[in-house]
Write a protein that holds these residues in place. Structure first.
Motif, short mmCIF file in Angstrom:
data_model
loop_
_atom_site.label_atom_id
_atom_site.label_comp_id
_atom_site.label_asym_id
_atom_site.label_seq_id
_atom_site.Cartn_x
_atom_site.Cartn_y
_atom_site.Cartn_z
N PRO A 1 -6.75 33.16 59.36
CA PRO A 1 -5.72 33.91 58.62
C PRO A 1 -4.31 33.62 59.14
O PRO A 1 -4.12 33.30 60.31
CB PRO A 1 -6.10 35.37 58.86
CG PRO A 1 -6.87 35.35 60.14
CD PRO A 1 -7.58 34.03 60.19
N ASN A 2 -3.34 33.75 58.25
CA ASN A 2 -1.93 33.66 58.64
C ASN A 2 -1.47 34.98 59.23
O ASN A 2 -1.95 36.04 58.84
CB ASN A 2 -1.05 33.35 57.42
CG ASN A 2 -1.21 31.94 56.95
OD1 ASN A 2 -1.41 31.03 57.73
ND2 ASN A 2 -1.11 31.75 55.65
N LEU A 3 -0.54 34.90 60.15
CA LEU A 3 0.11 36.10 60.67
C LEU A 3 1.50 36.16 60.05
O LEU A 3 2.38 35.40 60.42
CB LEU A 3 0.24 36.03 62.20
CG LEU A 3 -1.04 36.17 63.01
CD1 LEU A 3 -0.74 36.01 64.49
CD2 LEU A 3 -1.69 37.50 62.74
N ASN A 4 1.67 37.04 59.09
CA ASN A 4 2.96 37.21 58.45
C ASN A 4 3.71 38.32 59.17
O ASN A 4 3.47 39.50 58.94
CB ASN A 4 2.79 37.54 56.96
CG ASN A 4 2.14 36.40 56.21
OD1 ASN A 4 2.48 35.25 56.42
ND2 ASN A 4 1.20 36.73 55.36
N THR A 5 4.60 37.92 60.06
CA THR A 5 5.33 38.88 60.86
C THR A 5 6.82 38.56 60.84
O THR A 5 7.25 37.57 60.28
CB THR A 5 4.84 38.85 62.32
OG1 THR A 5 5.18 37.60 62.90
CG2 THR A 5 3.35 39.07 62.42
N TRP B 1 -9.70 40.05 64.74
CA TRP B 1 -10.24 38.73 64.38
C TRP B 1 -11.65 38.61 64.92
O TRP B 1 -11.89 38.75 66.11
CB TRP B 1 -9.39 37.62 64.98
CG TRP B 1 -8.07 37.42 64.30
CD1 TRP B 1 -7.56 38.13 63.25
CD2 TRP B 1 -7.09 36.46 64.64
NE1 TRP B 1 -6.33 37.65 62.91
CE2 TRP B 1 -6.01 36.61 63.75
CE3 TRP B 1 -7.01 35.47 65.60
CZ2 TRP B 1 -4.88 35.81 63.81
CZ3 TRP B 1 -5.88 34.68 65.66
CH2 TRP B 1 -4.84 34.85 64.77
N LYS C 1 -13.16 32.82 57.48
CA LYS C 1 -12.18 31.93 56.86
C LYS C 1 -11.93 30.70 57.72
O LYS C 1 -11.90 30.78 58.95
CB LYS C 1 -10.84 32.64 56.64
CG LYS C 1 -10.89 33.78 55.67
CD LYS C 1 -9.51 34.39 55.52
CE LYS C 1 -9.56 35.58 54.58
NZ LYS C 1 -8.27 36.26 54.48
N TRP D 1 -0.86 29.95 71.96
CA TRP D 1 0.27 29.93 71.03
C TRP D 1 1.41 29.21 71.68
O TRP D 1 1.63 29.25 72.84
CB TRP D 1 0.72 31.35 70.67
CG TRP D 1 -0.06 31.94 69.58
CD1 TRP D 1 0.15 31.78 68.25
CD2 TRP D 1 -1.19 32.82 69.69
NE1 TRP D 1 -0.76 32.50 67.53
CE2 TRP D 1 -1.59 33.14 68.38
CE3 TRP D 1 -1.90 33.35 70.75
CZ2 TRP D 1 -2.66 33.98 68.12
CZ3 TRP D 1 -2.97 34.17 70.48
CH2 TRP D 1 -3.34 34.48 69.20
N PRO E 1 -9.13 27.36 57.22
CA PRO E 1 -8.58 27.78 58.51
C PRO E 1 -8.43 29.29 58.58
O PRO E 1 -8.54 29.97 57.57
CB PRO E 1 -7.21 27.09 58.55
CG PRO E 1 -6.87 26.83 57.13
CD PRO E 1 -8.17 26.67 56.39
#
Length: 66
Positions: A40-44, A14, A36, A66, A38
């Motif tokens: 980026p998404n964390l797809n985990t 990032w 970007k 977090w 907002p």
């Protein structure tokens, strides 16, 4: 024979920087991640090991929680 597998690792980089956004048609300064807003998404998935390398290009310290 027993084979043990480690949970998968996911790596992200990032780059945190200032940028300009115009959410209501008026340009304004914002903190962006990888250009970007907002960020980026964390797809985990549960039990994934996540490693995020943060590069701070701001002119001040930056803190993630977090």
């Amino acid at each position: 024979q027993v084979i043990k597998a480690e949970d998968p690792y996911l790596f992200f980089t990032w780059k945190v920087m200032y940028g300009t956004i115009s959410p209501l048609g008026v340009p304004q300064k914002a903190i962006m991640i990888n250009d970007k807003f907002p960020g980026p998404n964390l797809n985990t998935t549960t039990k994934n090991n996540i490693v995020i390398n943060v590069i701070n290009n701001l002119d001040e310290p930056f803190l993630f929680t977090w």
